[in-house]
Write a protein that holds these residues in place. Structure first.
Motif, short mmCIF file in Angstrom:
data_model
loop_
_atom_site.label_atom_id
_atom_site.label_comp_id
_atom_site.label_asym_id
_atom_site.label_seq_id
_atom_site.Cartn_x
_atom_site.Cartn_y
_atom_site.Cartn_z
N GLU A 90 0.88 -1.17 0.00
CA GLU A 90 0.00 0.00 0.00
C GLU A 90 0.91 1.21 0.00
OE1 GLU A 90 -2.66 -0.49 3.36
OE2 GLU A 90 -3.91 -1.72 2.05
N ILE A 92 1.28 4.92 0.30
CA ILE A 92 0.51 6.05 0.84
C ILE A 92 1.34 7.32 0.64
CG2 ILE A 92 -0.55 7.01 2.92
CD1 ILE A 92 -0.73 3.98 3.85
N ARG A 94 1.51 11.38 1.37
CA ARG A 94 0.93 12.33 2.32
C ARG A 94 1.42 13.74 2.04
NH1 ARG A 94 -1.00 9.96 6.82
NH2 ARG A 94 -0.70 7.72 7.04
N ALA A 98 -2.01 13.81 9.03
CA ALA A 98 -3.34 13.45 9.53
C ALA A 98 -3.33 11.96 9.83
CB ALA A 98 -4.41 13.77 8.49
N GLY A 99 -4.42 11.47 10.44
CA GLY A 99 -4.61 10.04 10.65
C GLY A 99 -3.47 9.40 11.44
N SER A 100 -3.02 8.24 10.93
CA SER A 100 -2.04 7.45 11.69
C SER A 100 -0.70 8.18 11.85
CB SER A 100 -1.82 6.10 11.00
OG SER A 100 -1.34 6.31 9.70
N ARG A 103 -1.05 10.05 14.96
CA ARG A 103 -1.13 9.15 16.12
C ARG A 103 0.23 8.59 16.47
NH1 ARG A 103 -5.74 7.32 13.48
NH2 ARG A 103 -4.75 5.40 12.78
N ASP A 121 3.06 0.29 3.31
CA ASP A 121 2.62 -0.78 4.22
C ASP A 121 2.56 -2.10 3.46
OD1 ASP A 121 2.27 1.13 6.19
OD2 ASP A 121 0.08 1.12 6.11
N ASP A 129 -1.03 -5.32 8.27
CA ASP A 129 -0.48 -4.27 7.40
C ASP A 129 0.69 -3.48 8.01
OD1 ASP A 129 -2.60 -5.16 5.91
OD2 ASP A 129 -3.70 -3.28 5.92
N ASP A 175 -4.02 13.04 1.86
CA ASP A 175 -3.23 11.84 1.60
C ASP A 175 -4.07 10.85 0.80
OD1 ASP A 175 -4.83 10.40 3.51
OD2 ASP A 175 -3.58 11.22 5.10
N PHE A 176 -3.43 9.83 0.28
CA PHE A 176 -4.16 8.79 -0.47
C PHE A 176 -3.29 7.55 -0.58
CE2 PHE A 176 -1.89 9.03 -4.55
CZ PHE A 176 -1.25 10.26 -4.42
N LYS A 177 -3.94 6.46 -0.97
CA LYS A 177 -3.24 5.17 -1.06
C LYS A 177 -3.37 4.62 -2.47
CE LYS A 177 -5.43 1.75 -0.54
NZ LYS A 177 -6.04 0.59 -1.17
N ASP A 196 -12.81 6.22 -0.55
CA ASP A 196 -12.37 5.25 0.46
C ASP A 196 -10.85 5.23 0.58
OD1 ASP A 196 -14.99 4.51 0.76
OD2 ASP A 196 -14.71 2.42 0.17
N MET A 198 -8.74 8.01 -0.37
CA MET A 198 -8.13 9.35 -0.29
C MET A 198 -8.63 10.03 0.98
SD MET A 198 -8.59 10.97 -4.09
CE MET A 198 -10.31 10.55 -4.33
N ARG A 199 -7.82 10.89 1.56
CA ARG A 199 -8.30 11.77 2.64
C ARG A 199 -8.43 13.16 2.03
NH1 ARG A 199 -5.32 10.18 6.94
NH2 ARG A 199 -7.00 9.24 8.12
N ARG A 215 -15.63 6.86 9.54
CA ARG A 215 -14.77 6.36 10.62
C ARG A 215 -15.13 7.01 11.95
NH1 ARG A 215 -10.44 7.22 6.90
NH2 ARG A 215 -9.59 5.27 6.12
P1 TYD Z 1 -3.61 6.43 7.35
O1 TYD Z 1 -3.62 7.79 7.96
O2 TYD Z 1 -2.32 5.68 7.30
O3 TYD Z 1 -4.57 5.48 8.08
P2 TYD Z 1 -5.91 5.84 8.82
O4 TYD Z 1 -6.88 6.01 7.69
O5 TYD Z 1 -6.11 4.64 9.67
O6 TYD Z 1 -5.69 7.08 9.58
O7 TYD Z 1 -4.23 6.53 5.88
C1 TYD Z 1 -3.65 7.33 4.91
C2 TYD Z 1 -4.47 7.33 3.66
O8 TYD Z 1 -4.39 6.10 2.96
C3 TYD Z 1 -5.95 7.56 3.87
O9 TYD Z 1 -6.38 8.46 2.86
C4 TYD Z 1 -6.60 6.26 3.71
C5 TYD Z 1 -5.66 5.51 2.80
N1 TYD Z 1 -5.54 4.10 3.20
C6 TYD Z 1 -6.31 3.14 2.56
O10 TYD Z 1 -7.08 3.43 1.64
N2 TYD Z 1 -6.19 1.83 2.95
C7 TYD Z 1 -5.33 1.46 3.93
O11 TYD Z 1 -5.26 0.25 4.25
C8 TYD Z 1 -4.54 2.45 4.57
C9 TYD Z 1 -3.58 2.10 5.67
C10 TYD Z 1 -4.68 3.76 4.18
#
Ligand code: TYD
Length: 241
Positions: A90, A92, A94, A98-100, A103, A121, A129, A175-177, A196, A198-199, A215
């Motif tokens: 995966e 990602i 950024r 934000a997000g993880s 954290r 990941d 993951d 961010d996006f994956k 699903d 992208m953030r 979420r």
């Molecule tokens: P991340 O901040 O790592 O995880 P979380 O959504 O738990 O805070 O996510 C970064 C971006 O990647 C977010 O836009 C969602 C996307 N993403 C996925 O689509 N699938 C995944 O398994 C992960 C880890 C992230």
């Protein structure tokens, strides 16, 4: 081309074989999950919004020189794609913390990341993951150094293209994956590019326009998906394309 049997069913998409071994059909279901599958629901219409946005972005990226698995849209929630040998990574990208990232590290939510940060990941439910580095990717024989270079360069190029496109429509790409696969030795962009994966934040208000609405129970998920899909499929300024 005819749909044959189910090849794989993930948390929100199903992939079917067709009578052409080089072509699969990817169906975006109405299921939504978060927190490693702990939170689950079905939201009528969600699959269509994600399929529309994904197919639009794949076509747009192809026009900008990125090779993707997209072939054609079959119906509102399904597309025909090239059969790839998927790489279980995966990728990602950024632009904003934000997000993880917030954290796990001492970043402030909303802090710009310049240059963008790539995190990779290992896509493995069994191992939850875990984050990888280049040495682990090579030791696990998941990709060669040449492939990894190409994957990272493509992910950054996709970031620039998407970021500019969304920014012109009042949406910040936080961010996006992405996921990649191989087709006869070539690296090709696969999977999806949707709300699903992208953030997205509203540029003016900072409101979430993606799966974070689900979420964290931040409001009506389908309303957020509908709003952002409409903006993405519109010309800058708001007029529908
Ligand atoms: P991340 O901040 O790592 O995880 P979380 O959504 O738990 O805070 O996510 C970064 C971006 O990647 C977010 O836009 C969602 C996307 N993403 C996925 O689509 N699938 C995944 O398994 C992960 C880890 C992230």
């Amino acid at each position: 081309m005819k749909q044959v049997d189910l090849l794989y069913s993930g948390k929100a998409k199903s992939v079917y074989r067709t009578d052409d071994p080089g072509v699969y059909i990817m169906k975006f279901r109405d299921d939504i999950t978060a927190f490693d599958g702990e939170k689950k629901d079905t939201l009528g219409g969600k699959g269509r919004y994600n399929a529309e946005v994904s197919s639009f972005f794949f076509r747009y990226l192809e026009e900008h020189g990125i090779r993707t698995h997209y072939l054609e849209s079959i119906d509102a929630a399904s597309m025909a794609v090239r059969a790839l040998e998927m790489i279980p990574l995966e990728i990602i990208v950024r632009n904003i913390a934000a997000g993880s990232l917030v954290r796990k590290y001492p970043f402030r939510e909303g802090e710009p990341l310049d240059p963008p940060v790539i995190i990779i990941d290992y896509k493995s439910d069994l191992h939850h993951d875990p984050m990888l580095n280049d040495d682990l990717i090579f030791a696990l024989r998941l990709a060669t150094p040449e492939e990894l270079d190409q994957i990272k360069a493509t992910a950054l190029a996709v970031n620039e293209i998407l970021r500019e496109y969304l920014d012109a429509r009042g949406v910040t790409l936080v961010d996006f994956k992405l996921e990649f696969g191989r087709e006869r030795g070539d690296i090709v962009l696969g999977d999806e590019i949707s709300m699903d994966s992208m953030r997205l934040w509203d540029k003016e208000t900072g409101a979430s326009l993606d799966k974070d609405v689900y979420r964290f129970g931040k409001g009506d998920v389908m309303e957020a998906y509908a709003t952002v899909a409409k903006r993405i499929l519109s010309r800058p300024g708001g007029e529908t394309a």
